[in-house]
Every structure is written in structure tokens, then in C-alpha cells.
Design an enzyme around this catalytic site. Structure first.
Site, PDB file in Angstrom:
ATOM      1  N   HIS A  35     100.400  56.589 -76.752  1.00  0.00           N
ATOM      2  CA  HIS A  35      99.174  56.834 -75.679  1.00  0.00           C
ATOM      3  C   HIS A  35      98.879  57.251 -74.586  1.00  0.00           C
ATOM      4  O   HIS A  35     100.293  56.438 -74.003  1.00  0.00           O
ATOM      5  CB  HIS A  35      98.218  54.948 -75.378  1.00  0.00           C
ATOM      6  CG  HIS A  35      97.460  55.497 -74.566  1.00  0.00           C
ATOM      7  ND1 HIS A  35      95.754  55.870 -75.095  1.00  0.00           N
ATOM      8  CD2 HIS A  35      96.569  55.783 -73.296  1.00  0.00           C
ATOM      9  CE1 HIS A  35      95.041  55.594 -74.422  1.00  0.00           C
ATOM     10  NE2 HIS A  35      95.525  55.192 -73.220  1.00  0.00           N
ATOM     11  N   MET A  39      94.915  61.569 -65.893  1.00  0.00           N
ATOM     12  CA  MET A  39      94.741  61.482 -64.619  1.00  0.00           C
ATOM     13  C   MET A  39      94.249  62.386 -63.338  1.00  0.00           C
ATOM     14  O   MET A  39      95.889  63.157 -63.061  1.00  0.00           O
ATOM     15  CB  MET A  39      95.016  60.153 -63.429  1.00  0.00           C
ATOM     16  CG  MET A  39      94.666  59.067 -64.273  1.00  0.00           C
ATOM     17  SD  MET A  39      95.339  57.520 -63.671  1.00  0.00           S
ATOM     18  CE  MET A  39      95.208  56.372 -65.255  1.00  0.00           C
ATOM     19  N   MET A  70      91.246  61.168 -68.520  1.00  0.00           N
ATOM     20  CA  MET A  70      91.011  60.878 -67.102  1.00  0.00           C
ATOM     21  C   MET A  70      90.228  62.232 -66.327  1.00  0.00           C
ATOM     22  O   MET A  70      90.988  61.960 -65.099  1.00  0.00           O
ATOM     23  CB  MET A  70      91.283  59.484 -66.984  1.00  0.00           C
ATOM     24  CG  MET A  70      91.223  58.186 -68.031  1.00  0.00           C
ATOM     25  SD  MET A  70      92.117  57.285 -67.916  1.00  0.00           S
ATOM     26  CE  MET A  70      93.740  58.254 -68.038  1.00  0.00           C
ATOM     27  N   MET A 139      86.454  50.856 -72.887  1.00  0.00           N
ATOM     28  CA  MET A 139      87.840  50.530 -71.522  1.00  0.00           C
ATOM     29  C   MET A 139      87.360  49.529 -71.667  1.00  0.00           C
ATOM     30  O   MET A 139      85.820  48.871 -70.937  1.00  0.00           O
ATOM     31  CB  MET A 139      86.544  51.916 -70.343  1.00  0.00           C
ATOM     32  CG  MET A 139      88.006  53.595 -70.696  1.00  0.00           C
ATOM     33  SD  MET A 139      89.340  53.312 -70.623  1.00  0.00           S
ATOM     34  CE  MET A 139      89.900  52.318 -69.405  1.00  0.00           C
ATOM     35  N   ASP A 177      91.253  49.625 -74.277  1.00  0.00           N
ATOM     36  CA  ASP A 177      91.897  49.684 -73.424  1.00  0.00           C
ATOM     37  C   ASP A 177      91.902  49.270 -72.487  1.00  0.00           C
ATOM     38  O   ASP A 177      90.758  49.429 -71.598  1.00  0.00           O
ATOM     39  CB  ASP A 177      92.015  51.824 -73.563  1.00  0.00           C
ATOM     40  CG  ASP A 177      93.044  52.429 -72.693  1.00  0.00           C
ATOM     41  OD1 ASP A 177      94.323  51.265 -71.911  1.00  0.00           O
ATOM     42  OD2 ASP A 177      92.644  53.295 -72.577  1.00  0.00           O
TER      43      ASP A 177
HETATM   44  C1  DX5 Z   1      93.936  52.305 -67.995  1.00  0.00           C
HETATM   45  C2  DX5 Z   1      94.531  53.265 -68.768  1.00  0.00           C
HETATM   46  C3  DX5 Z   1      95.481  52.750 -69.834  1.00  0.00           C
HETATM   47  C4  DX5 Z   1      95.987  52.027 -69.273  1.00  0.00           C
HETATM   48  C5  DX5 Z   1      96.272  50.084 -68.912  1.00  0.00           C
HETATM   49  O1  DX5 Z   1      93.129  53.635 -66.377  1.00  0.00           O
HETATM   50  O2  DX5 Z   1      93.458  54.175 -69.389  1.00  0.00           O
HETATM   51  O3  DX5 Z   1      95.790  53.422 -70.576  1.00  0.00           O
HETATM   52  O4  DX5 Z   1      97.262  52.471 -69.282  1.00  0.00           O
HETATM   53  O5  DX5 Z   1      97.654  49.856 -69.127  1.00  0.00           O
HETATM   54  P1  DX5 Z   1      97.427  48.147 -69.217  1.00  0.00           P
HETATM   55  O6  DX5 Z   1      97.992  47.499 -70.722  1.00  0.00           O
HETATM   56  O7  DX5 Z   1      98.187  47.668 -68.114  1.00  0.00           O
HETATM   57  O8  DX5 Z   1      95.956  47.532 -69.091  1.00  0.00           O
HETATM   58 ZN    ZN Z   2      93.811  54.999 -71.697  1.00  0.00          ZN
END
Ligand code: DX5
Ligand code: ZN
Length: 219
Positions: A35, A39, A70, A139, A177
């Protein structure tokens, strides 16, 4: 019969000075996908990494790359991620004016298409798109940062997504996620999730390969 559980470690939690090791862990482990969180500092209040990193990771990674955009106007970068060899491209519902068109285009290029929902976005907005997408990404934290606590209300949204998928005969997998760890993985899977994204609970442990194994067999 137990259904398959997919695990997608999130590179965001890896040591950025040692990305080769992180990719090797994913290659050697039971992880199904890698994954990658992109961002832009606009859609979310953080900037992660961009194309040069994805390009280098792609050269080493032997698992499908699951890219979570994102960013605002993600359609600007569909071609580039395709050229980088990405397998799944996940767009945020909240960032897309012409989601149907973008999903069609992602498919035309031969990639799988996913749609992500922020914690405040109800599942029913997917009613007229779910039949044609490959991944619904729920999310379970507000996007932008790793290491946040799982929002428990997400379990209800996972249930709703599962109902919608069954009702419409959609082939979509449900990916969850944010804040996923060994404590909540079983409940997330029982709620209907197929894919666990895990950043901190994999890369911030002493034995990431074992952590991936444990998540894969959490049910
Ligand atoms: C957050 C991301 C996630 C993040 C998850 O915005 O989309 O993919 O990396 O991290 P953990 O598992 O540490 O919450
Ligand atoms: Zn993510």
C-alpha cells in the site's frame, strides 16, 4: 470455509532511509499487496512521497502496488501511475467530480480501480458506482497520517459496504485503512472487510514479517 484475507502493509510507516528493506520484507512475507500513500498537502494536511519513490519501489516490489491517492484532482496523475506499473489506483470520492469517467479510464488502462471514503462520508454515495469498482476503501482514520486510533464507527460502515456489495452483485473487495492492528483485525474482518491495510502495526514492530503473518491469520 474461510474466505481469503488480504494484507497490504503501508509503506508510510517504514523507515524512509531504508525503503529497500521495507520492500524486501513485503516481498518475503505473506503480504498480498504493498500500500502506497500519496499525499499532496492540500487534500490532506500532510505531504508523503511522490513519483520518484514509487518508481524506485516498483523496480524492487514483487507484489501488486496498491496506490491510495490523497490528492486533489487525482485524475491528473492516472496516466503517470499507470506508467509506473501500479496495479490498483484508489481515488477519494471527495476529490472527484467525474468519478465514473475516471474509473472507466483506470480500467481502460488495465488497472483495478478503488474508491476511498473519508470517515464522514456515508457508504450510500457509492450506490451508483459500486457495481463497476474493484475496491471500496473505508478510511478508519482521518487520512493524512499514520499511527492514529481506529474509529470504531467504521465497523458499521464496513457492514453497510458489505450489504451494498451483496445487494448490487459488485465484485468489489472492502479494504480498511487506518489504525488496523492485531487487536481489532478479527472484528474488522468479521464486519465484512477483505483487505487490511497496516502501517504502524507492521513496520513499527520488531518483526514485521511475523506481524504480517499474524494479521493474515487473524480470523
Ligand atoms: C493514512 C493512510 C494510511 C496509513 C495507515 O492517511 O491512508 O494508509 O499509512 O497507517 P496506520 O496503519 O499506522 O494507521
Ligand atoms: Zn492509505
Amino acid at each position: 470455509m474461510s474466505r481469503p484475507v488480504y494484507v497490504a502493509p503501508s509503506l508510510l510507516a517504514a523507515d524512509f532511509l531504508d525503503l529497500a528493506r521495507a520492500v524486501e520484507i513485503v516481498n518475503q512475507s505473506e503480504a498480498d499487496w504493498l500500500h502506497l500513500d500519496i499525499m499532496d498537502g492540500l487534500f490532506v494536511p500532510n505531504i508523503s512521497f511522490g513519483m520518484p519513490i514509487v518508481e524506485s519501489v516498483a523496480r524492487r516490489c514483487q507484489k501488486p502496488m496498491d496506490v491510495h491517492l490523497m490528492i486533489v484532482q487525482p485524475e491528473r496523475y492516472i496516466d503517470i501511475f499507470h506508467q509506473l506499473g501500479v496495479h490498483h489506483l484508489i481515488l477519494h470520492y471527495e476529490a472527484c467530480t467525474h468519478l465514473h469517467r475516471y474509473v472507466e479510464y483506470i480500467h481502460q488502462l488495465g488497472m483495478q480501480a478503488g474508491v476511498a471514503l473519508n470517515p464522514h462520508t456515508p457508504v450510500h454515495v457509492l450506490e451508483d458506482i459500486v457495481y463497476m469498482i474493484d475496491i471500496v476503501l473505508i478510511m478508519s482514520v482521518n487520512p493524512g497520517f499514520g499511527g492514529q486510533a481506529f474509529i470504531t464507527h467504521s465497523l458499521r460502515k464496513i457492514h453497510e459496504a458489505k450489504e451494498l456489495i451483496l445487494k448490487t452483485g459488485s465484485p468489489a473487495k472492502i479494504e480498511v485503512d487506518g489504525g488496523v492492528d492485531l487487536q481489532n483485525a478479527a472484528e474488522i474482518l468479521r464486519s465484512g472487510a477483505d483487505v487490511l491495510v497496516a502501517g504502524s502495526s507492521v513496520f513499527r514492530t520488531d518483526d514485521p514479517v511475523q506481524a504480517i503473518h499474524a494479521l493474515k491469520h487473524a480470523l
